[in-house]
Design a protein around this motif. Structure first.
Motif, short mmCIF file in Angstrom:
data_model
loop_
_atom_site.label_atom_id
_atom_site.label_comp_id
_atom_site.label_asym_id
_atom_site.label_seq_id
_atom_site.Cartn_x
_atom_site.Cartn_y
_atom_site.Cartn_z
N THR A 35 0.81 -1.22 0.00
CA THR A 35 0.00 0.00 0.00
C THR A 35 0.85 1.28 0.00
O THR A 35 0.31 2.37 0.13
N GLY A 36 2.14 1.12 -0.15
CA GLY A 36 2.99 2.31 -0.26
C GLY A 36 2.77 3.06 -1.57
O GLY A 36 3.07 4.24 -1.67
N HIS A 38 0.38 4.86 -3.96
CA HIS A 38 -0.90 5.51 -3.66
C HIS A 38 -1.66 5.91 -4.92
O HIS A 38 -1.07 6.04 -6.00
N THR A 50 3.44 6.24 -8.93
CA THR A 50 4.61 5.90 -9.74
C THR A 50 5.41 4.73 -9.15
O THR A 50 5.74 4.72 -7.97
N ILE A 76 8.00 1.45 -3.80
CA ILE A 76 8.70 2.14 -2.72
C ILE A 76 9.17 1.15 -1.65
O ILE A 76 10.24 1.32 -1.06
N GLU A 77 8.39 0.08 -1.47
CA GLU A 77 8.76 -0.90 -0.45
C GLU A 77 10.05 -1.63 -0.81
O GLU A 77 10.69 -2.24 0.07
N LEU A 85 18.37 2.55 3.96
CA LEU A 85 17.55 3.41 3.13
C LEU A 85 18.25 3.71 1.80
O LEU A 85 19.48 3.84 1.76
N GLN A 89 15.59 8.08 -0.26
CA GLN A 89 14.79 8.03 0.97
C GLN A 89 15.48 8.83 2.07
O GLN A 89 14.85 9.63 2.78
N THR A 104 4.95 11.15 -1.50
CA THR A 104 6.38 10.85 -1.36
C THR A 104 6.85 9.60 -2.11
O THR A 104 7.86 9.66 -2.81
N PRO A 105 6.16 8.46 -1.98
CA PRO A 105 6.64 7.29 -2.73
C PRO A 105 6.76 7.57 -4.23
O PRO A 105 7.77 7.21 -4.85
N ILE A 108 9.75 9.81 -4.95
CA ILE A 108 11.03 9.09 -4.84
C ILE A 108 11.24 8.21 -6.07
O ILE A 108 12.34 8.16 -6.64
N THR A 110 10.01 8.60 -9.11
CA THR A 110 10.31 9.43 -10.28
C THR A 110 11.73 9.97 -10.20
O THR A 110 12.48 9.97 -11.18
N GLN B 102 7.04 9.80 -16.71
CA GLN B 102 6.32 8.53 -16.64
C GLN B 102 5.50 8.29 -17.91
O GLN B 102 5.45 7.17 -18.42
N PHE C 17 6.89 6.92 6.19
CA PHE C 17 6.41 7.46 4.91
C PHE C 17 7.40 7.22 3.76
O PHE C 17 6.99 6.95 2.64
N ILE C 18 8.68 7.32 4.04
CA ILE C 18 9.64 7.15 2.94
C ILE C 18 9.85 5.69 2.58
O ILE C 18 10.43 5.39 1.55
N THR C 19 9.36 4.79 3.41
CA THR C 19 9.49 3.37 3.08
C THR C 19 8.16 2.76 2.64
O THR C 19 8.06 1.55 2.47
N GLY C 20 7.17 3.60 2.46
CA GLY C 20 5.87 3.10 1.97
C GLY C 20 5.04 2.42 3.05
O GLY C 20 4.16 1.63 2.74
N GLN C 21 5.33 2.73 4.30
CA GLN C 21 4.60 2.06 5.38
C GLN C 21 3.60 2.95 6.10
O GLN C 21 3.07 2.57 7.14
N ASP C 27 -5.66 2.34 3.01
CA ASP C 27 -4.74 1.20 3.18
C ASP C 27 -5.28 0.20 4.19
O ASP C 27 -4.70 -0.87 4.39
#
Lengths: 159, 280, 789, 149
Positions: A35-36, A38, A50, A76-77, A85, A89, A104-105, A108, A110, B102, C17-21, C27
């Motif tokens: 779910t990272g 969006h 993206t 992103i995961e 990281l 990130q 944010t995901p 990052i 892109t 993209q 947030f930066i790791t998609g969690q 969600d």
């Protein structure tokens, strides 16, 4: 009709059964619980979804899941490796490149595509590269700084 | 957002794709025009034939007299192609202005011109380039002169059951001196006005000149009178201004909340002038 | 010594947030969860004649189809949380806002049918098969048009579409007399266009009813979980508040649009019990355009009078404010008490009158959007000032200086009492302008501008010196102004036995970084490591109560509540420490996480005291065990940040395209806890304020259709449209809260918009076009048209 | 969506009037109409399929011929409903003498769109209007030449 698909997601082979009309972003979010990635709009405009499809930044809301059969997908995961990281990130955290975190995901992912093709982008080039990603929180100022920070680190120079 | 149900068929070759096409089917190339419309349910289709996996139509080949761009070539691959960069620099310039990174990674030139959005960039560029569109159908292959390709509002010479396999960009003196100028609609990134121009120059005077304009009218077009008026004349502000008067002759100018007819026409003149001055 | 306050501590929330969690509402998955889709009206005004759901109910996977008629009469519509009265004392008109319409749809997007199915796709497929027969009626979208006689009525019991007709300030006759005697009057008709907040996460709700505990759990993308619970329980569904848990999980931006109690929340909660199934609804972007509350939408006329030296003698502002079809939670407050009260600006204007008509139209609701009322007031004032300067051939910065309220700190000097109800806390306005001019290089710029005046790329500079009222609180004050809820904040500081600290705040973070800023305050005040502090927010089952986050109130009100609780913890801790040190409380100092007997090296650590409080074998007689305190903080006044914003633009004369070349912002938000986060708040506010000036604006046609309802048409600034911002600040502490903070969330959005428009008008004027105004958003065509005369 | 245009036909006013009052002709020249079922004098139920560029929809609706002033003017009042949006509008038609014995048909109207097409289609609406006008005149010409041939 359902289609069996097999997608390499973040280095792991994932199998699934999808309807033809199902979008890749839904496959990631609903079937794979990733779910990272969006969903921010309906018109392929905002870039929140993206991901990398076979290494290229792609809006996963505008690709059918079945089209990703046999492909390699990075989300992103999958950006951090061995708990470390990705420099982007780290850059976003270091330079306060995010607020609510929703875009944010996509930002990052892109930016990663940009830095792959242009390791030393100017501010102007960074801003142009982000034209497909909307952020409503940061005014982009610190997103640009975050990417510059990452670029320096990825080139072996400490920011 | 999820489309209405459809049958999805993946084609491994152009011939297979042609055999899969039926009356109520559509071809899925890069999908960046079609999928958004399907998601919003503004469009629906019984069968979607996916040609995005056919490698044979993705390449860009540098031949003796032309560069052949596969219908499945992405905007990104066109932007990065060195053969095109020298044969028709406006191709790379235009490719860079389409959508965003993209979109350029997925969207294809064949899909774009088949869709024939009146504000898309490729139609203007290909009109200026004097390109040929290579089309396959069950009976074989045909080539359509670009001047005959865009027939109206989202309408082309492409018939049902046909697929664009390639676009030929002739290597000419005019294409090697070519530019693209675009005034973007800031939200959609489509052209409010986009002008492609190319000309073989004798000093400051064009021996040949082709101009393609998108965004202004219901389809991309060449302002023939402007071209005619300027061939053999020095490309300076005065001459260009004098020639631009009838730039919108014979077309119906579009209007929306970003640009009225009057303003759009004005922009077309400004941007055509800017493009032409860059040819010198 | 401070280890954290005033430092740019990196955000603790970023990791997820930066790791998609991050965990946003969409969600969230609950076993057995089903999905809702709401079929909405395509018309702005129509009667529903019939609804045919027969085909839809046959679609495999459809669970239930619910129309307005299926919802019990006892369920009221969603209420409004603020009351504004007419000049004559009559109460505002407050028509019902049902969860699904029964007969009349009043805006495009009004909810008509709820379809519940096994997946969202199936629900959507089924909704496509429902036939609703409408009798289409005339509609009105423009607030001024709606107030004209003969306009289509939105609600039968609101004649003239008037919700309220409100006035503030000096008597109109006095203002008119002052204007009549003025040396010069600058007058403009303004449209402060409707903008759409467009948080990147659309709204969503997951509702679950648990039969075992007779309890509801609701996840909703809100800025305001407790208020949603209160309104929903007390006024809509009549369900017991203690049996309802509302969670605002990670929320992807709000900007005001997620403060309010929306129909979908109550609808899903009701349906979850009705069907005894967990249900999720998540808004598509197209749907968000039609259902999220919008912002601004004022049509105004304003006159500012000057004497021959440029001193402002009076201001008259008359505004039609569009409220939309239904009253959203805070809607009436925005054009009145958050707008009229700001009309003094930071000037000594002796006579001010503000007249506001709140008008219903066939559009979706208009409510608070970043700045809420204050940007509209600032826009009006700052446009008039810059235009007045052009008209009188004065320097816009000198004109402002002449009229600034002299410095006051709110301690030695009293707060400044305006003509429009407010008493400013502290202010020192010249330094922000001085600093901004220094950063711009003002004299140099004017030379560059003159040199470019005859070229194809002309230059302009625009100013805005603003003040705002935020830290939205004092309950007594807002109560007097019509708020139906208190606007305090609560905080609980719970010290765990091992000395780790959990802090429960009623503020809600959706990007503002509370988890970091609040932790900095706690760690510093308690002298413990930042890692030992956890900030918990957004869950009504953990947090005692809260009034949410909006109006730049989190730090000033929520942060102050935390400070109160910390003080209580340390006060009790000192008693335990005194006992352990066999000393008296008065003889102890607290620093660096330990209590020390003054003048000795005898000390006891915070951790030891915490443990003793929970393992009280050796404990002061008569003292309760435990170390856990709650506080409710209700401040004495609003806070009043201010600043000077400067825009420099370049206009392509051939096309009218405006390029924002530089943007300089010097803000004073009081004391700063985390400069990095404050800078980020300013940046974001600037982008939205600039967005309104240059790009954004909802467009309705004369039948009430929103005609730019997607990101293909509604333009928000993208990275390539903005420059890097040049920002700085001065510090004038707030005198009335313990942190001395004022609030930074909205400042950027309030100050920036007029600066950009002023810059464009300045560019045109100085290049010889006597253009007084370019309507927002200043699209290239509008600028070009203005140049055509 | 403003719909405005005019076209000259090489037939008399009366001829043009009679063509335009013929339900079959009306069905033929109105873009996309596949069914035109009379429900009363000058009233019809319609089914039409529109396919313009990225948009495709099936519309069901009503069409009434009103304000008839034979042979010089009438108006069409219509309502077309679909899942992607609806169109309501009134289009006035004026038939007048033109030079060299031909007849001018001018029409002018405003079609109000609602639903998804109203929100999403603005960028290309003027193109849609032009296309529809073109199609109407072209099919009417075709019909006239076919029936007079």
């Amino acid at each position: 009709m359902k289609h069996k698909i097999s997608v390499n997601i973040n280095g792991k082979q994932c199998e699934g059964e999808v309807e033809g009309r199902e979008l890749l972003v839904n496959f990631l979010r609903e079937h794979q619980s990733l779910t990272g990635t969006h969903i921010g709009c309906d018109t392929s405009s905002c870039g929140a979804c993206t991901i990398h499809l076979n290494g290229a930044a792609t809006k996963s809301c505008t690709v059918l899941a079945v089209q990703a059969d046999g492909a390699e997908v990075t989300t992103i995961e999958g950006m951090a490796t061995n708990g470390e990281l990705h420099p982007l990130q780290a850059g976003f955290k270091e330079e306060h490149g995010l607020q609510c975190g929703f875009c944010t995901p996509g930002m990052i992912m892109t930016a990663a595509d940009l830095l792959k093709n242009n390791p030393n982008p100017s501010e102007h080039e960074i801003r142009e590269a982000l034209e497909g990603n909307i952020c409503r929180c940061t005014g982009y100022h610190n997103i640009v700084r975050s990417i510059q920070h990452a670029a320096k680190n990825m080139n072996g120079v400490t920011a | 957002m999820i489309p209405l149900s459809f049958n999805y068929k993946k084609a491994n070759s152009v011939d297979e794709a042609l055999s899969m096409l039926t009356e109520d089917s559509k071809v899925l190339g890069g999908g960046h025009s079609l999928i958004p419309a399907l998601k919003l349910r503004l469009n629906s289709v019984e069968t979607l034939v996916d040609i995005s996996k056919i490698d044979a139509i993705k390449g860009i080949n540098d031949n003796e007299k032309s560069v052949t761009v596969g219908g499945g070539a992405t905007h990104a691959s066109i932007a990065a192609n060195s053969a095109l960069a020298s044969a028709a620099p406006m191709m790379a310039e235009a490719a860079h202005t389409i959508g965003d990174i993209q979109v350029r990674n997925m969207g294809t030139i064949g899909g774009s011109i088949a869709h024939a959005d009146p504000a898309a960039d490729w139609p203007a560029v290909l009109l200026a380039a004097d390109a040929n569109v290579v089309i396959k159908n069950k009976d074989g292959q045909r080539e359509v002169d670009i001047d005959q390709f865009f027939t109206g509002f989202y309408e082309t010479a492409l018939a049902e059951g046909e697929i664009i396999t390639a676009i030929r960009i002739p290597k000419t003196g005019f294409n090697s001196n070519s530019v693209y100028e675009k005034f973007k609609q800031p939200a959609s990134r489509f052209a409010i006005v986009g002008v492609a121009a190319c000309g073989e120059m004798d000093g400051k005077t064009p021996k040949s000149l082709r101009i393609g304009i998108t965004g202004l009218a219901e389809r991309a077009f060449r302002p023939m009178e402007v071209e005619k008026a300027l061939i053999g004349k020095e490309l300076n502000e005065a001459n260009i201004d004098a020639a631009l008067g009838n730039i919108a002759d014979g077309v119906s100018v579009m209007a929306d909340h970003y640009a009225s007819e009057k303003y759009r026409t004005h922009l077309a003149k400004v941007y055509t002038k800017r493009a032409l001055l860059r040819l010198v | 010594m401070t280890n954290y306050i005033g430092k740019s501590v990196k955000r603790v929330e970023d990791k997820r947030f930066i790791t998609g969690q991050g965990k946003y509402t969409d969600d969230i998955k609950i076993p057995g969860m089903v999905h809702a889709y709401i079929l909405r009206s395509p018309y702005a005004h129509a009667h529903v004649k019939s609804i045919d759901t027969a085909e839809a109910s046959k679609v495999p996977g459809v669970i239930s189809i619910i129309t307005g008629a299926d919802i019990p009469e006892a369920i009221a519509g969603v209420p409004c949380g603020w009351q504004v009265d007419f000049k004559n004392g009559d109460t505002m008109k407050e028509p019902p806002h049902p969860l699904l319409v029964r007969k009349t749809v009043r805006h495009v997007g009004d909810g008509v049918v709820l379809v519940v199915a096994e997946s969202k796709a199936i629900a959507k497929d089924a909704a496509d098969m429902i036939d609703v027969d409408y009798d289409v009626l005339d509609a009105v979208a423009d607030p001024k048009a709606a107030a004209q006689s003969g306009a289509p009525l939105v609600h039968p019991d609101a004649p003239g579409n008037l919700c309220f007709d409100w006035e503030l300030g000096n008597p109109k006759e006095e203002v008119a007399a002052a204007l009549a005697g003025a040396h010069h009057v600058t007058e403009l008709d303004f449209v402060n266009q409707r903008v759409i907040p467009n948080a990147m996460e659309t709204r969503g709700v997951v509702a679950q009813y648990d039969t075992a505990y007779d309890k509801y759990t609701i996840y909703t993308s809100t800025q305001n979980p407790h208020l949603i619970r209160l309104l929903m329980c007390a006024f809509v569904l009549g369900i017991p508040e203690h049996k309802v848990r509302v969670v605002g999980p990670d929320v992807g931006g709000g900007f005001g649009s997620k403060i309010f109690h929306y129909t979908e929340e109550a609808l899903l909660v009701w349906a979850s019990k009705h069907l005894n199934l967990p249900i999720k609804w998540s808004s598509d972007r197209s749907e968000a355009f039609l259902t999220d509350a919008h912002g601004r939408d004022h049509a105004s006329n304003a006159k500012m009078g000057f004497d021959k030296d440029g001193n402002i003698v009076a201001l008259q502002a008359t505004t039609y404010a569009n409220l939309g079809a239904y009253l959203s939670t805070f809607a009436p407050a925005v054009p009145t008490y958050l707008h009229g009260t700001l009309m003094q600006g930071l000037y000594t204007t002796p006579k001010v009158n503000v007249d506001v008509k709140g008008v219903f139209t066939h559009t979706n609701a208009v409510d608070a959007y970043r700045g809420a009322g204050r940007p509209e007031a600032t826009y009006l004032l700052e446009r008039l000032l810059d235009l007045g300067a052009l008209e009188m051939d004065m320097d816009p910065t000198e004109l402002r200086r002449k009229n600034f309220i002299p410095a006051f700190d709110g301690v030695e000097q009293e707060g400044y009492q305006t003509q429009v109800a407010l008493q400013y806390d502290s202010g020192n306005y010249e330094p922000v302008l001085d600093r901004a001019l220094e950063m711009v290089g003002y004299e140099n710029f004017r030379k560059e501008q003159a040199a470019a005046a005859s070229s194809n790329k002309i230059l302009g500079i625009g100013f805005s010196t603003y003040i705002e009222a935020c830290g939205i609180a004092p309950s007594a004050v807002v109560g007097a102004l019509g708020a139906r809820a208190g606007l305090f904040e609560s905080a609980q500081v719970r010290v765990q036995p091992t000395g780790k600290v959990s802090v429960y705040t009623g503020s809600h973070s959706h990007g503002q970084g509370h988890e970091t800023t609040f932790a900095q305050i706690v760690a510093d005040r308690m002298g413990i490591p930042l890692d030992d502090v956890e900030i918990i927010h957004g869950d009504s089952d953990s947090v005692a109560f809260g009034m949410g986050t909006y109006g730049s109130r989190s730090l000033a009100v929520g942060g102050s509540a935390i400070v109160k609780s910390i003080d209580k913890v340390l006060e009790k801790g000192a008693k335990v420490a005194a006992h352990l040190l066999e000393s008296s409380v008065d003889d102890l100092d607290y620093a660096d996480g330990k209590w020390t007997v003054k003048g000795t090296d005898k000390s006891v650590s915070f951790g030891d005291v915490s443990l003793t409080a929970y393992v009280p074998h050796n404990y002061p007689e008569g003292l309760e065990p435990g170390l856990d305190f709650s506080s409710f903080y209700d401040p004495a006044n609003f806070t009043y940040p201010f600043g000077a914003h400067v825009a420099i633009v370049e206009i392509d004369k051939e096309t009218g395209a405006v390029k924002l070349k530089r943007f300089i912002a010097v803000d004073d938000v009081g004391n700063v806890i985390n400069p990095m986060i404050v800078d980020g708040q300013i940046h974001g506010g600037l982008a939205q304020g600039i967005g309104q000036a240059m790009y954004e604006g909802a467009l309705f046609d004369d039948t009430g259709q929103l005609i730019n309802g997607s990101y293909m048409d509604y333009c928000m600034p993208r990275a390539d449209a903005l420059p890097s911002f040049e920002i700085d600040r001065t510090v004038t502490p707030c005198p009335h809260n313990p942190l001395g903070v004022k609030g930074a969330g909205e400042a950027g959005c309030i100050g920036s918009t007029p600066a950009v428009v002023n810059a464009v008008v300045d560019a045109l004027w100085k290049a010889g076009y006597k253009v007084k105004d370019v309507p927002m958003p200043m699209t290239p065509e509008r600028v070009w048209t203005a140049m055509q005369g | 969506m403003l719909v405005k245009g005019n076209h000259e036909f090489n037939i008399s006013k009366e001829m043009l009037w009679s063509y335009l009052m013929d339900p079959e002709v009306l069905a033929k020249i109105t873009p996309g109409i596949s069914e035109l079922e009379p429900t009363g004098e000058d009233s019809y139920n319609t089914i039409s399929n529109m396919k313009i560029g990225p948009v495709k929809g099936s519309f069901k609706g009503k069409l009434n011929v009103i304000d008839k002033e034979e042979p010089s003017s009438f108006a069409i009042d219509m309502e077309q409903l679909s899942k992607i949006g609806n169109a309501h509008g009134k289009i006035s038609m004026k038939i007048s003498d033109a030079d060299n014995g031909s007849t001018n048909l001018a029409f002018n109207g405003d079609v109000k769109l609602s639903g998804m097409i109203a929100r999403m289609g603005q960028r290309v609406l003027s193109g849609v209007a032009n296309l529809i006008i073109k199609e109407v005149f072209a099919s009417l010409e075709t019909h006239i030449s076919e029936s007079t041939a």
